[in-house]
Enzyme design. Structure first.
Site, PDB file in Angstrom:
ATOM      1  N   GLU A 157      67.649 -11.849  32.180  1.00  0.00           N
ATOM      2  CA  GLU A 157      67.091 -10.890  33.261  1.00  0.00           C
ATOM      3  C   GLU A 157      65.490 -11.622  33.601  1.00  0.00           C
ATOM      4  O   GLU A 157      64.410 -10.752  33.491  1.00  0.00           O
ATOM      5  CB  GLU A 157      66.988  -9.552  32.790  1.00  0.00           C
ATOM      6  N   GLU A 182      76.028  -7.464  29.720  1.00  0.00           N
ATOM      7  CA  GLU A 182      75.513  -6.266  29.574  1.00  0.00           C
ATOM      8  C   GLU A 182      75.992  -5.119  30.867  1.00  0.00           C
ATOM      9  O   GLU A 182      75.821  -5.515  31.717  1.00  0.00           O
ATOM     10  CB  GLU A 182      73.848  -5.980  29.736  1.00  0.00           C
TER      11      GLU A 182
END
Ligand code: GCO
Length: 468
Positions: A183, A371
Site C-alpha cells: 500500500e 488483504e
C-alpha cells in the site's frame, strides 16, 4: 446432541460446501499480517528504530497513546502462531519483514539476528507445507532514513533496493513469492500528505514526491530480487483500492467520482501497469508533478509477476457544486448498508467489479487478494469461543464475490484474509480487531474466533491441491 449453541452450529455447518467448490484447484488460501502490527520486541536483537516507533511515541498521534512496543509479542511467539495457520488449514502466509531489524540504520551493516528471525519463520512455514509470501515494506521505515528525508528523498528508493537484495540473497532459496511494497498509497498520502500515519508530515506535495520514490523503489527492487533469486521467483506489489461509485448521475458527481478514482486507485495503478501517471491527476490535485528522471517510469513499470489487491470497502461519491481537489471529494454513507467498526461499508460487489476491472481494463495477468477483512466489536467472555457472526458473514459474502470475479474471468490465484490475529491497527491502536483469531492483550492468549473456525471448515471442504 452436541453442546454447541445454535450460533456455533450455524457457523460451522453452514452450506458453504457449494461456495468452496466454486474455486479452482490450486487456488491459494492464506492469511496476512505485518511486522510492526504484530512483532513487538522493538528493542530486541539489534533492531533499529522505525518511523512508527517515533510516531507512536509522539503525543496525540495514536488513540490512547498506544504503541507497537509489545503488541501481540509475535517475535517471541512466532512458532506457536504459525501452528494456528496449520490448525486453520491455510496453505499460504503473507507476512512482512521489518527493515529496521535487518538494516537498523536503513543501510550499511546487516543485523544478522534480524535476518535469523525471518529465516526461522520461513523454515517453520516450509516444514508445515505453508507457502511464505514475503512483503518487504509494510511501512516501518528505518528512522535513520527518515532523518535524511525518508521517501521524499530519492536516495531512499535505492536504499530500499539494497535492503531488498539483502533479504532476497538470504531467503531467496526458500521464498518464491515476493511483494516489494504494501500500500504505497498509504505510506505516501497518510504518511506525508495528511500526517495520519508515520512520519506524520502534512504536505500534499511531499506526498506526491514520496509516492514517486516509493514507486521507483518498487521498480528497482523488482530487478534486484530477480537478480538475487532463482528464475522461478515471483515478484509483485500490493496496492490498496477503494472503488468509487457515483451517488447520483449529476455531472458534478460524475466529475468527482472520476477524481476519487484517480486519487484512490489510478495514482499508483497506472505507473505500475502503464508507465505513466493518470492524465490530469496532478492538475486535479493542484500540485506539481514529482521530479521524474529519465528512465524512472520504465523502471516503475517493470513487468511484475502478480499484483496484490487490498480491498475492504468502496466509496460512494456525492458531487460538490463547486470544483474540489481530487483528495477532497465528498463521500456519503448508504442508507441501510452495513458498516464495520472502521465505518467502512460492506459491499462485496465492489470487490468483484474491482478484480474484473484490473484484468479487463489493465490486463493484470495474475491477481491475489492480499488483504480483505473486517473489524467488528468482538466480545470475549473468557471461554473457548468468540462468536463473531458479522465477521463470518463478511468473510462468506466476500468469498462469494471473489468466486463471482473468477467466473467473470479474473485471473485470481489466491486470497489472504486480513488478519490472522487481532493486532495494532496503526493510529487506532488496539481499538479495532480484524483477526480471525482473537488476542486477549493482557494475557496474550490466542482464541480462534467463529470466523476462524468457519474459514477452517470452508478450507476443509476445499481441495488444497498444491500449487505448481
Ligand atoms: C492496510 C494495511 C493493514 C491494515 C488493514 C486494516 O491495508 O491499511 O495493510 O496494515 O491494518 O488494512 O486497516
Amino acid at each position: 446432541m452436541s453442546n454447541r449453541n445454535i450460533n456455533e452450529i450455524a457457523v460451522l455447518s453452514s452450506p458453504d460446501v457449494e461456495l468452496s467448490r466454486t474455486f479452482p484447484t490450486g487456488f491459494l488460501w492464506g492469511a496476512a499480517t505485518a511486522s510492526y502490527q504484530i512483532e513487538g520486541a522493538v528493542n530486541e536483537d539489534g533492531r533499529g528504530v522505525s518511523i512508527w516507533d517515533t510516531f507512536a511515541a509522539t503525543p496525540g498521534k495514536i488513540l490512547n497513546g498506544e504503541n507497537g512496543d509489545v503488541t501481540i509479542d509475535h517475535y517471541h511467539r512466532m512458532l506457536a502462531d504459525l501452528d494456528i495457520l496449520s490448525e486453520i488449514g491455510l496453505a499460504a502466509y503473507r507476512f512482512s519483514l521489518a527493515w529496521p531489524r535487518i538494516l537498523p540504520n536503513g543501510s550499511g551493516t546487516v543485523n544478522e539476528k534480524g535476518l535469523d528471525f525471518y529465516d526461522r519463520m520461513v523454515d517453520a512455514l516450509l516444514a508445515k507445507g505453508i507457502r511464505p509470501f514475503a512483503t518487504l515494506y509494510h511501512w516501518d521505515l528505518p528512522q535513520a532514513l527518515q532523518d535524511a528525508g525518508g521517501w521524499t528523498n530519492r536516495e531512499t528508493s535505492y536504499r530500499f533496493a539494497d535492503y531488498a537484495e539483502v533479504v532476497a540473497r538470504r531467503l531467496g532459496d526458500r521464498v518464491q513469492d515476493w511483494m516489494t511494497l504494501n500500500e504505497p498509497w498509504c505510506a505516501a498520502y497518510l504518511g506525508y500528505g495528511n500526517g495520519v500515519h508515520a512520519p506524520g508530515i502534512k504536505d500534499r506535495q511531499a506526498a506526491v514526491n514520496a509516492a514517486h520514490h516509493l514507486l521507483l523503489g518498487h521498480g528497482l527492487a523488482v530487478a534486484r530480487i530477480r537478480e538475487s533469486t532463482p528464475a522461478t521467483s515471483r515478484v509483485g506489489i500490493v496496492l490498496n483500492f477503494t472503488p468509487a461509485y457515483p451517488a447520483d448521475d449529476r455531472p458534478e458527481t460524475i466529475r468527482d467520482t472520476a477524481f476519487a478514482d484517480m486519487f484512490s486507485n489510478r495514482w499508483f495503478l497506472e505507473p505500475v501497469t502503464r508507465g505513466n501517471y493518470p492524465a490530469g491527476f496532478f492538475e486535479a490535485m493542484q500540485l506539481t508533478p514529482p521530479l521524474i528522471a529519465e528512465g524512472d517510469m520504465e523502471i516503475i513499470s517493470t513487468p511484475i509477476d502478480f499484483m496484490g489487491v487490498n480491498n475492504y470497502t468502496r466509496n460512494v461519491v456525492a458531487g460538490s457544486p463547486t470544483p474540489v481537489l481530487a483528495d477532497e471529494v465528498r463521500t456519503v454513507n448508504v442508507p441501510g448498508a452495513i458498516y464495520t467498526e472502521m465505518d467502512w461499508e460492506v459491499n462485496p460487489q465492489s470487490l468483484t467489479d474491482l478484480l474484473v476491472r484490473l484484468y479487463a481494463e489493465y490486463g493484470v495477468q495474475n491477481l491475489y487478494v492480499t488483504e480483505n477483512g473486517s473489524a467488528f466489536a468482538d466480545q470475549w467472555d473468557g471461554g473457548a469461543h468468540i462468536h463473531d457472526a458479522q465477521r463470518v458473514e463478511y468473510l462468506r459474502d466476500y468469498l462469494a464475490a471473489v468466486s463471482d470475479a473468477l467466473k467473470r474471468g479474473a485471473p485470481l490465484r489466491g486470497y489472504f484474509v486480513w488478519s490472522l490475529m487481532d493486532n495494532y491497527e496503526w493510529e487506532r491502536g488496539y481499538s479495532k480487531r480484524f483477526g480471525v483469531v482473537y488476542v486477549d492483550y493482557p494475557t496474550q492468549r490466542r482464541i480462534i474466533k467463529d470466523s476462524g473456525r468457519w474459514y477452517q471448515s470452508f478450507l476443509a471442504e476445499y481441495s488444497q491441491e498444491p500449487v505448481q
